[in-house]
Design a protein around this motif. Structure first.
Motif: not given
Ligand SMILES: Nc1ncnc2c1ncn2[C@@H]1O[C@H](COP(=O)(O)OC(=O)CCCC[C@@H]2CCSS2)[C@@H](O)[C@H]1O
Length: 354
Positions: A227-238
């Motif tokens: 799974t690719l994650i974007n470390p600026a994605d507030e929706a996934v990583l509030p």
């Protein structure tokens, strides 16, 4: 859970840091393999913190490396929350983070997994894990360093894997320019390093990442999907962007540096002569607590040296602070061109110490 990632060039002190490509693999029951889409050290460290803190809650580090050279080369400095020594990252270095419960935390198992992958890819390759959890090639060349963070109930272990890192930059930025530096900080353990690409040019980061994810999935009986994650994605990583910002603050990167002292001298060329200046400084939490500057009295009035030392006391150990303080002191200095030139030369040399 396992997370592989790499970073654009940066130096990472213990107690913080990280870079681009990342994947993680999950532990026990369900598991997950994540790969960071970012090569920004602060973002990737923030993702680690975020994941670690979601599961539970719950670190110290040194002032090593050549900060001036790093500034010249545009290399970022970061502090990670785990222990260990200072390491260098660029896109030729893979970082792997293994998240587990504290009970299941087992560095040797993770490192053996990496060694298994390397041996499966190149059976002739002589790779081993040392008793200090380094992975070494040919019995002596380090290709991986390890650090860990243990929470009350959860833990993570992360390690580097040198694939095609710029070794000349690595060794030059890790070398401290100070001859007289003393510190109680946990010292790094310098090693001769080697890149896997030097062993075999086919061993690219991509190939290694894929093979490690595959082996991780097989060993933990989980889905091979990464799974690719974007470390600026507030929706996934509030809350992730605040974490990234915190990791970039002076207070975190420099303010947590354990006390150190520098006792050194530099030679300054002025007109036809060479002058020796002696400097003693004690720095705590990144701030200069004690400062003594001694230039030859016939060259610069001692009062001016003392003025500079006094204004540096209490300020941050940082070249920009010297510039600001120097121009403030210069305003109170008599309008004498010779004196001003000497003063500027001294301040420039003080800047270069930092
Ligand atoms: N990227 C990298 N990989 C392997 N070895 C390195 C690297 N950079 C520097 N070094 C060598 O290790 C020593 C320091 O070794 P020492 O054993 O003191 O410290 C470590 O290994 C810490 C590893 C931290 C791993 C984390 C994993 C994800 S983000 S950072 C240094 O002086 C160099 O000789």
């Amino acid at each position: 859970m396992a997370l592989p990632w790499s970073l654009r060039s940066c130096l990472q002190r213990p107690g913080v840091l990280r870079s681009p490509r990342a994947r993680l693999g999950g532990a026990g029951g369900g598991g997950l393999i994540l790969q960071s889409l970012s090569d920004d050290v602060y973002q990737n460290l923030a993702v680690e913190d975020w994941i670690h803190e979601q599961v539970s809650l719950e670190n110290r580090q040194g002032a090593e490396g050549n900060l001036r050279l790093m500034r010249q080369k545009g290399i970022k400095l970061a502090r990670r929350r785990s222990g260990g020594g200072t390491v260098y990252h660029d896109l030729g270095n893979i970082n792997l983070t293994f998240f587990t419960t504290r009970k299941k935390y087992e560095r040797m198992d993770n490192l053996k997994l990496v060694v298994r992958v390397l041996k499966a890819l190149r059976p002739q390759m002589d790779v081993n894990v040392t008793d200090r959890y380094d992975i070494v090639l040919g019995g002596r060349y380090k290709i991986s360093g390890t650090a860990a963070k243990l929470g009350r109930t959860t833990a993570y272990h992360h390690c580097t894997l040198l694939c095609g890192t710029d070794k000349s930059v690595l060794s030059s930025v890790l070398k401290s320019p100070y001859k007289g530096l003393k510190s109680n900080a946990t010292a790094s353990v310098p090693s001769s390093v080697r890149n896997l690409l030097e062993e075999d040019p086919a061993l690219t980061c991509e190939l290694l990442l894929e093979a490690i994810a595959e082996e991780y999935a097989t060993q933990h009986q989980i889905d091979h999907h990464v799974t690719l994650i974007n470390p600026a994605d507030e929706a996934v990583l509030p809350g992730i962007n605040n974490k990234t910002k915190e990791l970039q603050t002076w207070e975190w990167v420099y303010g947590k540096t354990p006390k150190f002292s520098i006792s050194t001298y530099f030679d300054m060329a002025y007109e036809d002569s060479v002058l020796e200046v002696k400097v003693d400084m004690e720095v705590k939490h990144g701030r200069i607590e004690v400062c003594n500057i001694n230039a030859p009295e016939h060259w610069l009035p001692p009062g001016l040296c003392q003025e500079l030392a006094k204004s540096l006391t209490g300020s941050r150990f940082c070249p920009d602070e010297v510039t600001v303080l120097a121009s403030t002191v210069l305003r109170t200095c008599p309008p004498n061109d010779e004196l001003r030139n000497k003063w500027n030369l001294l301040c420039e040399n003080m800047r270069m110490l930092m």
